[in-house]
Enzyme design. Structure first.
Site, PDB file in Angstrom:
ATOM      1  N   GLU A  76       0.824  -1.226   0.000  1.00 32.17           N
ATOM      2  CA  GLU A  76       0.000   0.000   0.000  1.00 32.17           C
ATOM      3  C   GLU A  76       0.850   1.265   0.000  1.00 32.17           C
ATOM      4  O   GLU A  76       0.834   2.037   0.968  1.00 32.17           O
ATOM      5  CB  GLU A  76      -0.961  -0.003   1.189  1.00 32.17           C
ATOM      6  N   GLU A  82      -6.244  -8.067  -0.575  1.00 35.56           N
ATOM      7  CA  GLU A  82      -6.611  -8.171   0.850  1.00 35.56           C
ATOM      8  C   GLU A  82      -8.106  -7.955   1.014  1.00 35.56           C
ATOM      9  O   GLU A  82      -8.688  -7.082   0.363  1.00 35.56           O
ATOM     10  CB  GLU A  82      -5.912  -7.085   1.682  1.00 35.56           C
TER      11      GLU A  82
END
Ligand code: GAL
Length: 689
Positions: free
Chosen positions: A157, A315
């Protein structure tokens, strides 16, 4: 349409697994053994490994120990699994920060942070880049040919910005290049004579700051270019990471993105990736219907990143998520299953979780996981994951299929940044306006079971019957020309208030809005922009469209028609009786202009009429009750219909032909009942024309 090539050419199944942190259990390797057994039992076949492992691989500078990772890679493979291997740049070891403080990020107030947390390195630091290159190349060289390797996961991320002197200098260099080393060009583009902000040289330019921090924050052009620079620098960092891997490995490279996070331009990031992947954390406590459409929106954004190619769900939470919420509400079993199929129905080709196993300590020990501290398999979350995994095993055929949408909605990160910049100077209704309007278009179509892609200005418009441009405030002349050509050749454009107000450095167009030559496309001119949103504003307005009244929620533009035909009119205020929505014929196509910010009902009704006029209908195979959404994936003549009950009530759907129920393995037709959050997948083989 043809199927896309699978993400893992030699493993054409749904990757089902997720973030696994075996290094947290390095002192109890018996847990590794258990994990392998549980992986199989949960019908999982993938582990994402190494994301935060740097400190365990390189304990001292230049001394690498891959032995534990070798063991894990081998074990997963022996147990039939595959690995998505991560580069560890998302968090650094202590020794690295201690020896090379320049790798630590600097805050806008010039304070250098201490080593801790994660995702907080300087993207410019040559030392950090070099250290990342070294460990990445070692990983790539070592595991490129490992049979367990399914792909690469860059960092984690990517996000944030650094304000150190290295970044400041790099920003100045970036500006020099953009403005051809001509400071007067920049002064004009940023309109710096305002408040005597003129620069004499590039060296005087600092990153923008909030005014209370003491610095420049009021120059919109600077704010916008800084955001672009941070985005470019983040992507350049990722690109370099990808290059270090590609030197040794030809496996697919991705990074886990967050599509609507505005810290970088995800469409540009997607270009340096082989496959786009995203992390999803829906807030189901807001209600099944509301969250389902929010998930579908992000999926449409994800599949648009690489022109329709299936994406990865890197995710998602098995059970509860602990971040970004003030309380912890579990998801129901139905919601967990619906969530999985919402991703897939909307174009995902993997289903991965954060996290495989709960750690015993630190910040995420209570975050949902496939394996709980309890360690058993008879708990609800484990059993649900297992069930989902058993379904995925029946779905190899879906891999590589795509969605043929006829409507597109543009999503432009520059425009979002520019509008956010305006919001900072408190024109309140523009705040979130971009995201809200983009969502609103998508939802209006979702409610009518019409698939929409979320695309960029660089996407080919010609494959869509309708292209929606929510709040296209920032408009480059080249893009304006592309839009005009699309309509000229027969396309339909729908734009909203604040169309083409400013050019790409946020300088307002002279000569009337819409600018950039779009006045003639829409056949109108905006004379004034009114607003009803402010708390305490006692005035209201409504718009009448097809005999029905709709409230104005914030912006209401006063529009002078210059050839366009009015379709809706203001009912109150200074502009009573004047047009609020207009239609203009242009070449072989049509351009619609919606000059006010209305509620969702307006957009639903407006789109409904337009869909009828353009002869666009939901799939004729089904009739469904409200709240049931049908997504259609296809490729090489194979058609998959995902029928999703996105409500907490039992619903009905009617099949107008015999179709194969893929999950329950039987033929069905007629009226079917769908349990709350129920999912059915129907299959049909058709001859390609
Ligand atoms: C994600 C992050 C993961 C984990 C997860 C928890 O944003 O990438 O590492 O922290 O959140 O929800």
């Amino acid at each position: 349409m043809k199927k896309y090539t699978p993400i893992c050419a030699n493993f054409p199944h749904f990757l089902h697994g997720g973030d696994y942190n075996p290094e947290q259990w390095i002192q109890t390797p018996e847990i590794w053994e258990t994990d392998m057994k549980l992986m199989k039992e949960a019908n999982c076949n993938e582990m994402t490994v190494g994301i935060f492992s740097w400190a365990e691989i390189e304990k001292e500078e230049g001394k690498f120990d891959f032995s534990w990772l070798d063991t894990i890679m081998d074990k997963i493979y022996e147990n039939g699994g595959r690995v998505i291997l991560a580069t560890p740049s998302g968090a650094r070891p202590q020794w690295l920060a201690e020896k090379y403080p320049e790798v630590l990020r600097v805050l806008p107030n010039k304070q250098r942070i201490e080593c801790g947390y994660r995702h907080n390195h300087c993207y410019t630091s040559p030392i950090y880049r070099e250290k990342v290159r070294i460990i990445n190349e070692m990983l790539a060289e070592r595991y490129a040919k490992h049979p367990a390797l399914a792909g690469w996961h860059l960092s984690n991320e990517y996000n944030g910005a650094c304000y150190c002197s290295l970044c400041t200098e790099k920003f100045q260099e970036w500006l020099r290049e953009k403005y051809s080393n001509d400071i007067e060009k920049l002064n004009h583009a940023w309109w710096t004579r305002f408040w005597s902000h003129r620069y004499d040289k590039f060296e005087q330019i600092n990153p923008p700051k909030e005014s209370e921090m003491g610095g420049e924050g009021g120059t919109n052009g600077l704010n916008l270019d800084w955001k672009r620079f941070v985005s470019d620098q983040t992507i350049d960092f990722a690109q370099k990471e990808a290059e270090s891997i590609r030197k040794y490995s030809d496996k697919a490279i991705t990074t886990n993105c967050l599509g609507i996070y505005a810290g970088y331009d995800h469409r540009k990031m997607a270009k340096c990736l082989d496959v786009y992947s995203n992390d999803f954390y829906p807030a189901w406590f807001k209600g099944t219907e509301a969250e389902a459409k929010a998930v579908a929106f992000v999926c449409a954004l994800c599949r648009g990143m690489k022109d329709g190619k299936p994406f990865m769900v890197m995710e998602s939470a098995p059970g509860i998520n602990i971040w970004g919420m003030n309380f912890r509400k579990i998801k129901t079993t139905g919601q967990q299953i619906l969530e999985a199929f919402l991703y897939i129905a909307n174009g995902a080709d993997t289903l991965q979780y954060f996290q495989w196993r709960k750690g015993r300590g630190s910040g995420e020990k209570f975050h949902g996981a496939v394996v709980d501290h309890y360690g058993g398999t008879d708990n609800r979350v484990f059993q649900t994951v297992k069930k989902i995994g058993s379904y995925l095993k029946k779905m190899d055929g879906v891999i590589g299929t795509g969605i043929e949408a006829q409507v597109a909605i543009t999503y432009d990160y520059d425009t979002r940044w520019a509008l956010d910049g305006e919001a900072e100077i408190k024109w309140s209704s523009r705040k979130n306006g971009y995201q809200k309007m983009t969502n609103a278009f998508f939802y209006a179509l979702w409610e009518q079971n019409i698939a929409a892609d979320i695309i960029g200005y660089d996407t080919d418009f010609s494959k869509y019957k309708i292209v929606c441009l929510p709040v296209p405030y920032l408009m480059d002349e080249k893009i304006a020309t592309k839009i005009k050509t699309y309509v000229e050749k027969g396309g339909t454009i729908i734009a909203t208030y604040l169309t083409a107000v400013a050019n790409d450095t946020d300088l307002c167009y002279l000569g009337g809005v819409p600018g950039a030559g779009l006045r003639e496309l829409f056949g109108l001119r905006v004379d004034e922009v009114d607003n009803y949103e402010e708390e305490g504003c006692v005035y209201q307005n409504h718009v009448q469209y097809q005999g029905k009244e709709y409230p104005v929620e914030s912006i209401a533009e006063e529009i002078i028609a210059e050839g366009a035909t009015p379709l809706a009119w203001y009912q109150q205020g200074e502009h009573k009786g004047n047009p609020a929505v207009l239609e203009n014929r242009y070449g072989k196509g049509k351009a619609y202009y919606i000059g006010f910010a209305g509620n969702d009902t307006f957009l639903y009704d407006f789109m409904k009429t337009l869909l009828q006029q353009t002869n666009m209908h939901p799939d004729s195979e089904f009739t469904a009750q409200k709240g049931v959404h049908i997504m259609h994936r296809q490729g090489d003549g194979q058609h998959y219909y995902f029928v999703l009950n996105c409500t907490d009530d039992t619903k009905e759907v009617t099949l107008h032909k015999k179709l194969w129920n893929l999950l329950e393995e039987k033929e069905e037709t007629g009226v079917m009942k769908l349990a709350p959050c129920g999912v059915k997948i129907y299959y049909e083989q058709k001859k390609e024309n």
